[in-house]
Design a protein around this motif. Structure first.
Motif, mmCIF file in Angstrom:
data_model
loop_
_atom_site.group_PDB
_atom_site.id
_atom_site.type_symbol
_atom_site.label_atom_id
_atom_site.label_comp_id
_atom_site.label_asym_id
_atom_site.label_seq_id
_atom_site.Cartn_x
_atom_site.Cartn_y
_atom_site.Cartn_z
ATOM 1 N N SER A 60 1.137 -1.437 0.141
ATOM 2 C CA SER A 60 -0.114 0.097 0.235
ATOM 3 C C SER A 60 0.282 0.745 0.010
ATOM 4 O O SER A 60 1.648 0.955 0.543
ATOM 5 C CB SER A 60 -0.952 -0.122 1.755
ATOM 6 N N GLY A 61 0.413 2.226 -0.924
ATOM 7 C CA GLY A 61 1.118 3.180 -0.517
ATOM 8 C C GLY A 61 2.089 3.195 -1.712
ATOM 9 O O GLY A 61 3.438 4.166 -1.629
ATOM 10 N N LYS A 64 0.780 2.473 -7.378
ATOM 11 C CA LYS A 64 -0.382 1.948 -8.297
ATOM 12 C C LYS A 64 -1.222 3.212 -9.158
ATOM 13 O O LYS A 64 -1.200 2.951 -9.704
ATOM 14 C CB LYS A 64 -0.217 0.483 -7.557
ATOM 15 N N THR A 65 -1.564 3.273 -7.557
ATOM 16 C CA THR A 65 -2.741 3.929 -7.981
ATOM 17 C C THR A 65 -1.940 5.381 -8.818
ATOM 18 O O THR A 65 -2.266 6.002 -9.682
ATOM 19 C CB THR A 65 -3.572 4.834 -7.043
ATOM 20 N N THR A 66 -1.547 6.089 -7.804
ATOM 21 C CA THR A 66 -0.978 7.375 -9.355
ATOM 22 C C THR A 66 -0.233 7.485 -10.378
ATOM 23 O O THR A 66 -0.467 7.917 -11.271
ATOM 24 C CB THR A 66 0.565 7.421 -8.429
ATOM 25 N N HIS A 211 -4.278 -6.542 -4.841
ATOM 26 C CA HIS A 211 -3.565 -6.604 -3.864
ATOM 27 C C HIS A 211 -3.515 -8.236 -3.673
ATOM 28 O O HIS A 211 -3.048 -8.598 -3.354
ATOM 29 C CB HIS A 211 -3.954 -5.772 -2.605
HETATM 30 N N1 LIG Z 1 -3.576 13.171 -4.030
HETATM 31 C C1 LIG Z 1 -2.511 13.375 -3.190
HETATM 32 N N2 LIG Z 1 -1.843 13.992 -2.416
HETATM 33 C C2 LIG Z 1 -0.635 13.494 -1.436
HETATM 34 N N3 LIG Z 1 -0.235 12.390 -1.618
HETATM 35 C C3 LIG Z 1 -1.018 11.502 -2.434
HETATM 36 C C4 LIG Z 1 -1.219 11.525 -3.493
HETATM 37 N N4 LIG Z 1 -1.953 10.674 -3.865
HETATM 38 C C5 LIG Z 1 -0.826 9.682 -3.607
HETATM 39 N N5 LIG Z 1 -0.057 9.983 -2.753
HETATM 40 C C6 LIG Z 1 1.282 9.422 -1.636
HETATM 41 O O1 LIG Z 1 1.470 9.082 -2.986
HETATM 42 C C7 LIG Z 1 1.969 7.800 -2.236
HETATM 43 C C8 LIG Z 1 1.394 6.520 -3.817
HETATM 44 O O2 LIG Z 1 -0.097 6.150 -3.341
HETATM 45 P P1 LIG Z 1 -1.124 5.798 -4.134
HETATM 46 O O3 LIG Z 1 -2.691 5.615 -3.928
HETATM 47 O O4 LIG Z 1 -0.712 5.719 -6.092
HETATM 48 O O5 LIG Z 1 -0.623 4.549 -3.697
HETATM 49 P P2 LIG Z 1 -1.309 2.713 -4.375
HETATM 50 O O6 LIG Z 1 -0.145 1.814 -4.207
HETATM 51 O O7 LIG Z 1 -2.205 2.741 -4.805
HETATM 52 O O8 LIG Z 1 -1.420 2.647 -2.125
HETATM 53 P P3 LIG Z 1 -2.738 1.624 -1.801
HETATM 54 O O9 LIG Z 1 -2.482 -0.037 -2.641
HETATM 55 O O10 LIG Z 1 -3.436 2.116 -1.120
HETATM 56 O O11 LIG Z 1 -4.319 1.599 -2.865
HETATM 57 C C9 LIG Z 1 1.977 7.289 -0.832
HETATM 58 O O12 LIG Z 1 2.467 8.231 -0.499
HETATM 59 C C10 LIG Z 1 0.400 8.114 -1.013
HETATM 60 O O13 LIG Z 1 0.266 8.827 0.909
#
Ligand SMILES: Nc1ncnc2c1ncn2[C@@H]1O[C@H](COP(=O)(O)OP(=O)(O)OP(=O)(O)O)[C@@H](O)[C@H]1O
Ligand SMILES: [Mg+2]
Lengths: 273, 277
Positions: A60-61, A64-66, A211
């Motif tokens: 998590s974090g 991936k979403t980014t 996940h």
């Molecule tokens: N809009 C935002 N503003 C500030 N920080 C962000 C934002 N979106 C994501 N982050 C940060 O960027 C990092 C990557 O976030 P992301 O959501 O891409 O993770 P993820 O791999 O999708 O996690 P998960 O599996 O929990 O969905 C994290 O540390 C998150 O806190």
């Protein structure tokens, strides 16, 4: 060893006869917030070929979403390059359909109107396309519910509407961020099968986030493993089940179980903080 | 708390209320214990004032009997009250839509241009927190005593509450919905009309209610301060003559106005917002 050789072979083959659809080079993303800046992605590079099914896994974090948001034109990158079929993201949005983690339907629109939204926005709300919308609603098993509002549908039904909406403008690339994470196991399996069917029939290129190692191994041709702080790609893992093999029977196949165990061991260490 | 005993907040408009009402029609009764209680309280208070105050010999010019207020209202309605009611209504009906349009437009611009919003947000809150009635003497100085002044007063009074609500309404559209529009390459206007405006509609309706009530309060205040017409003026005029019955009759009309505006906007809101999140 044998596995690595095989994956190399496949990669070489892939480069020969599959054109690149998504190309990401040295992508960097830094979020600046009131509390400081977060280095969400560091030097992320990968390509996705036409018709490929790639799944991103990682703690998590890890970003991936980014990645999906940047590829889908929903978020600006800090640095690096992203090309969709050789063009900039902003010029290629007709090529992209997104299925979100929650159904993300607009509550004031009926099911049909929700599915029509991409056509309206893209300015292609033609009679043929409207027919296509109705066909898709039928494909996802919701014929007869066209005039219902989202709050009159179950979670699984809403997610199906989300699938139809992502497909209505006939995009060649589908982005899915843990699309069925919130659903029960059986509904999730059904929708996974539906995605496989769409992938197989319509030859879509799919970028998927989950996940669940099981779901990743079951669905995808390639798994991209990430680690966090900063988010980086650490491994490309090839999965070699053929399209025909990917049925619910695969879930109990020893080869599938072996593969999930391997992948699980592989990514396990990146989950340690 | 069960659905039935939950009390509604005065200025908020619950989402999907229209729908729920329709569905629960069978369970929705007018003759409930609570409603009977409300009527009993009303009758109790009226009777107490009617007979109790006579018994204790409270003079009519301090607290008139409800029956005489009512007969006074009926007897003088067309002659005295109705023309002044029209004056007040006219000022509201011109000033309020103007103020609402200004409030809505400014809110839309500010929510679209974030850096602009950040620059002016302090002033917006200062404006929203200032009782606009303080401007009346100055406006009278500039524009004289007349309908124009009061229309402008209504306009100035009604736009900040709507603007503040509309801004938070537009901003209440979730990031996920905005992502959906961004993923389609939607234009600013498409995103505004298809997502932000509709996401914010419930809050905007609360803003409209708040804003017309504040406009009414401010207008009555303005009628106190300057001019020789309107319901506010009647209250002041008859109080000065110790004709308390007439004052109370005018107050009754003002209350009725406020309640009607509240009810009308609320009903429109319930009819328009048929969905629930
Ligand atoms: N809009 C935002 N503003 C500030 N920080 C962000 C934002 N979106 C994501 N982050 C940060 O960027 C990092 C990557 O976030 P992301 O959501 O891409 O993770 P993820 O791999 O999708 O996690 P998960 O599996 O929990 O969905 C994290 O540390 C998150 O806190
Ligand atoms: Mg995520």
């Amino acid at each position: 060893m044998g596995l690595q050789a095989a994956s190399l072979k496949k990669e070489v083959e892939g480069e020969k006869n599959r054109e690149t659809v998504v190309e990401v080079k040295h992508l960097e993303k830094i979020f600046t917030t009131l509390r400081g800046s977060i280095h969400a992605l560091h030097d992320v590079s990968f390509t996705v070929s036409k018709g490929e099914f790639v799944t991103f896994v990682g703690p998590s974090g890890c970003g991936k979403t980014t990645i999906l948001r940047i590829v889908g034109g929903m978020l600006d990158k800090t640095d690096g390059e992203v090309f969709i079929k050789g063009k900039y993201v902003k010029e290629s949005q007709k090529e992209i359909g997104v299925i979100f983690q929650s159904p993300n339907l607009l509550p004031w629109r009926t099911l049909l109107k929700n599915v029509l939204l991409p056509l309206e926005v893209l300015g292609i709300n033609t009679p043929e396309n409207q027919k296509r919308a109705r066909d898709l609603i039928e494909l996802v098993g919701l014929a007869g519910f066209e005039d219902k509002y989202p709050n009159e549908l179950s979670g699984g039904m809403q997610q199906r509407v989300g699938i139809a909406r992502a497909l209505v403008h006939n995009p060649s690339i589908l982005l899915m961020d843990e699309p069925f994470g919130a659903l029960d196991a059986i509904t999730r399996e059904q929708l996974d099968m539906e995605i496989l069917r769409i992938w197989g029939q319509a030859k879509k290129t799919i970028m998927f986030v989950t996940h669940s190692v099981e779901e990743a191994v079951f669905l995808s041709e390639r798994i991209i493993v990430m680690r966090t702080k900063p988010g980086e790609i650490v491994k490309n893992e090839i999965i070699e089940f053929s399209m025909e093999e990917r049925t619910l029977n695969l879930l109990t196949d020893p080869r599938y179980l072996k593969k999930t165990r391997e992948v699980r061991n592989l990514i396990g260490k990146y989950y340690q903080m | 708390m069960s659905e039935k005993t939950k009390t509604d907040y005065f200025f908020t408009l619950k989402l999907g209320e229209g729908k729920k009402k329709k569905r629960e029609k069978k369970g929705h009764r007018i003759f409930t214990k609570e409603n009977a209680g409300a009527i009993l309280i009303f009758i109790g208070v009226v009777l107490t004032i009617e007979y109790g105050f006579t018994f204790f010999k409270v003079p009519e010019w301090i607290i008139p009997k409800p029956s005489s207020i009512f007969s006074c209202l009926v007897a003088n309605f067309w002659q005295i009250f109705f023309p002044q009611l029209l004056v007040t209504l006219k000022e509201l009906f011109i000033g309020f839509p103007l103020g609402a349009i200004i409030g809505f437009t400014v809110a839309a611009l500010l929510s679209e241009y974030k850096s602009l919003e950040k620059m002016v947000v302090v002033y917006i809150f200062a404006l929203a927190c200032t009782p606009t009635i303080v401007l009346v003497p100055i406006l009278i100085l500039w524009l004289g005593i007349g309908a124009t002044t009061r229309i402008i007063v209504v306009m100035i009074a009604s736009f900040p509450p709507l603007m503040v609500n509309a801004i938070s309404g537009f901003n209440s559209a979730s990031e996920l919905r905005l992502d959906l529009m961004r993923s389609l390459g939607a234009t600013r206007i498409q995103t505004f009309l298809k997502v932000k405006f509709l996401s914010g509609l419930p809050i905007i309706f609360s803003g409209l209610i708040l804003s017309i009530i504040i406009a009414l309060i401010t207008l009555i205040g303005a009628e106190f301060l300057g001019g020789a017409s309107g319901l506010g003026y009647l209250v002041l005029y008859y109080s000065s003559l110790l004709q308390t019955r007439m004052s109370f009759a005018a107050i009754l009309l003002i209350t009725a106005l406020g309640v009607s505006f509240y009810a009308i906007i609320r009903i429109i809101g319930i009819k328009v917002i048929t969905w629930s999140e």
